[in-house]
Design a protein around this motif. Structure first.
Motif, mmCIF file in Angstrom:
data_model
loop_
_atom_site.group_PDB
_atom_site.id
_atom_site.type_symbol
_atom_site.label_atom_id
_atom_site.label_comp_id
_atom_site.label_asym_id
_atom_site.label_seq_id
_atom_site.Cartn_x
_atom_site.Cartn_y
_atom_site.Cartn_z
ATOM 1 N N ARG A 9 67.503 -60.526 -4.121
ATOM 2 C CA ARG A 9 67.247 -59.086 -4.193
ATOM 3 C C ARG A 9 66.483 -58.727 -5.463
ATOM 4 O O ARG A 9 65.619 -57.856 -5.458
ATOM 5 N N SER A 10 66.774 -59.392 -6.557
ATOM 6 C CA SER A 10 66.073 -59.150 -7.814
ATOM 7 C C SER A 10 64.618 -59.612 -7.726
ATOM 8 O O SER A 10 63.702 -58.923 -8.180
ATOM 9 N N LEU A 11 64.409 -60.787 -7.143
ATOM 10 C CA LEU A 11 63.051 -61.319 -7.001
ATOM 11 C C LEU A 11 62.194 -60.464 -6.074
ATOM 12 O O LEU A 11 60.964 -60.471 -6.178
ATOM 13 N N GLY A 12 62.831 -59.731 -5.170
ATOM 14 C CA GLY A 12 62.100 -58.900 -4.212
ATOM 15 C C GLY A 12 61.147 -57.910 -4.851
ATOM 16 O O GLY A 12 60.180 -57.489 -4.220
ATOM 17 N N HIS A 13 61.371 -57.544 -6.091
ATOM 18 C CA HIS A 13 60.503 -56.585 -6.787
ATOM 19 C C HIS A 13 59.207 -57.222 -7.296
ATOM 20 O O HIS A 13 58.273 -56.514 -7.652
ATOM 21 N N ARG A 14 59.134 -58.521 -7.338
ATOM 22 C CA ARG A 14 57.990 -59.230 -7.913
ATOM 23 C C ARG A 14 56.849 -59.362 -6.889
ATOM 24 O O ARG A 14 57.074 -59.757 -5.750
ATOM 25 N N PRO A 15 55.618 -59.060 -7.291
ATOM 26 C CA PRO A 15 54.486 -59.176 -6.367
ATOM 27 C C PRO A 15 54.335 -60.585 -5.780
ATOM 28 O O PRO A 15 54.007 -60.729 -4.605
ATOM 29 N N TRP A 16 54.584 -61.636 -6.560
ATOM 30 C CA TRP A 16 54.427 -62.998 -6.046
ATOM 31 C C TRP A 16 55.444 -63.279 -4.945
ATOM 32 O O TRP A 16 55.148 -64.002 -3.996
ATOM 33 N N PHE A 17 56.646 -62.695 -5.061
ATOM 34 C CA PHE A 17 57.674 -62.916 -4.038
ATOM 35 C C PHE A 17 57.239 -62.281 -2.719
ATOM 36 O O PHE A 17 57.421 -62.864 -1.648
ATOM 37 N N ALA A 18 56.647 -61.083 -2.794
ATOM 38 C CA ALA A 18 56.147 -60.423 -1.590
ATOM 39 C C ALA A 18 55.029 -61.247 -0.952
ATOM 40 O O ALA A 18 54.965 -61.379 0.272
ATOM 41 N N ALA A 19 54.151 -61.833 -1.758
ATOM 42 C CA ALA A 19 53.061 -62.664 -1.223
ATOM 43 C C ALA A 19 53.617 -63.893 -0.509
ATOM 44 O O ALA A 19 53.171 -64.245 0.584
ATOM 45 N N VAL A 20 54.603 -64.528 -1.120
ATOM 46 C CA VAL A 20 55.238 -65.693 -0.486
ATOM 47 C C VAL A 20 55.948 -65.246 0.792
ATOM 48 O O VAL A 20 55.860 -65.912 1.835
ATOM 49 N N GLY A 21 56.641 -64.113 0.725
ATOM 50 C CA GLY A 21 57.346 -63.598 1.903
ATOM 51 C C GLY A 21 56.412 -63.373 3.073
ATOM 52 O O GLY A 21 56.714 -63.752 4.203
ATOM 53 N N ARG A 22 55.257 -62.763 2.821
ATOM 54 C CA ARG A 22 54.265 -62.540 3.885
ATOM 55 C C ARG A 22 53.805 -63.863 4.485
ATOM 56 O O ARG A 22 53.642 -63.993 5.689
ATOM 57 N N ALA A 23 53.616 -64.846 3.619
ATOM 58 C CA ALA A 23 53.093 -66.141 4.085
ATOM 59 C C ALA A 23 54.091 -66.891 4.956
ATOM 60 O O ALA A 23 53.682 -67.638 5.846
ATOM 61 N N VAL A 24 55.389 -66.710 4.712
ATOM 62 C CA VAL A 24 56.379 -67.494 5.453
ATOM 63 C C VAL A 24 56.944 -66.767 6.667
ATOM 64 O O VAL A 24 57.822 -67.302 7.348
ATOM 65 N N VAL A 25 56.454 -65.578 6.976
ATOM 66 C CA VAL A 25 56.949 -64.843 8.147
ATOM 67 C C VAL A 25 56.884 -65.683 9.424
ATOM 68 O O VAL A 25 57.862 -65.733 10.173
#
Length: 156
Positions: A9-25
């Protein structure tokens, strides 16, 4: 909530985490389908997840996306945050075009739902529910510069 969930939940605020999240959908979608919704890319996460299947507004074909949700009685509240990108995700336009969809929950239970776009006081009521699950949604609003669509999915 466990330490692992708090870290995610803390990492969710980081732009890099969102980029990784999009990539692994795509991988997350496959993993949840394969395990009947019991396992996500984050592992056996304490975060509530579902697979939402909508009908493509242009193609008419089924489109499935993994999402976090907040329970609201029998309903599921989901956000069209698109990881804080400037554009709304396609699945949200699909729900605006056709309010009928299905969700696959942990354990393999499939539920037909009807969606409603939460607006005004209803949106104000459910927004704290989703930010309790994923506080980064507030960060995504700032990053995207748009009003993030919020949908209430009610079993039909």
């Amino acid at each position: 909530m466990g330490w692992y969930t708090n870290v995610i939940r803390s990492l969710g605020h980081r732009p890099w985490f969102a980029a990784v999240g999009r990539a692994v959908v795509p991988l997350d979608r496959w993993l949840q389908r394969t395990t009947g919704g019991r396992v996500t890319i984050l592992g056996r996460s304490a975060l509530p997840t579902l697979l939402l299947t909508t009908k493509g507004r242009k193609s008419g074909l089924p489109r499935t996306v993994p999402l976090l949700y907040a329970p609201d009685g029998d309903a599921f509240v989901v956000t069209a945050s698109n990881w804080g990108q400037k554009e709304h995700p396609a699945w949200s336009a699909n729900l605006l075009a056709c309010c009928e969809a299905t969700v696959l929950l942990s354990g393999g239970r499939e539920v037909p739902v009807r969606s409603a776009l939460a607006e005004g006081p209803e949106r104000d009521r459910v927004w704290p529910l989703v930010t309790r699950v994923w506080p980064a949604y507030d960060t995504y609003v700032e990053r995207s510069g748009r009003a993030i669509r919020v949908f209430v999915l009610t079993p039909s």
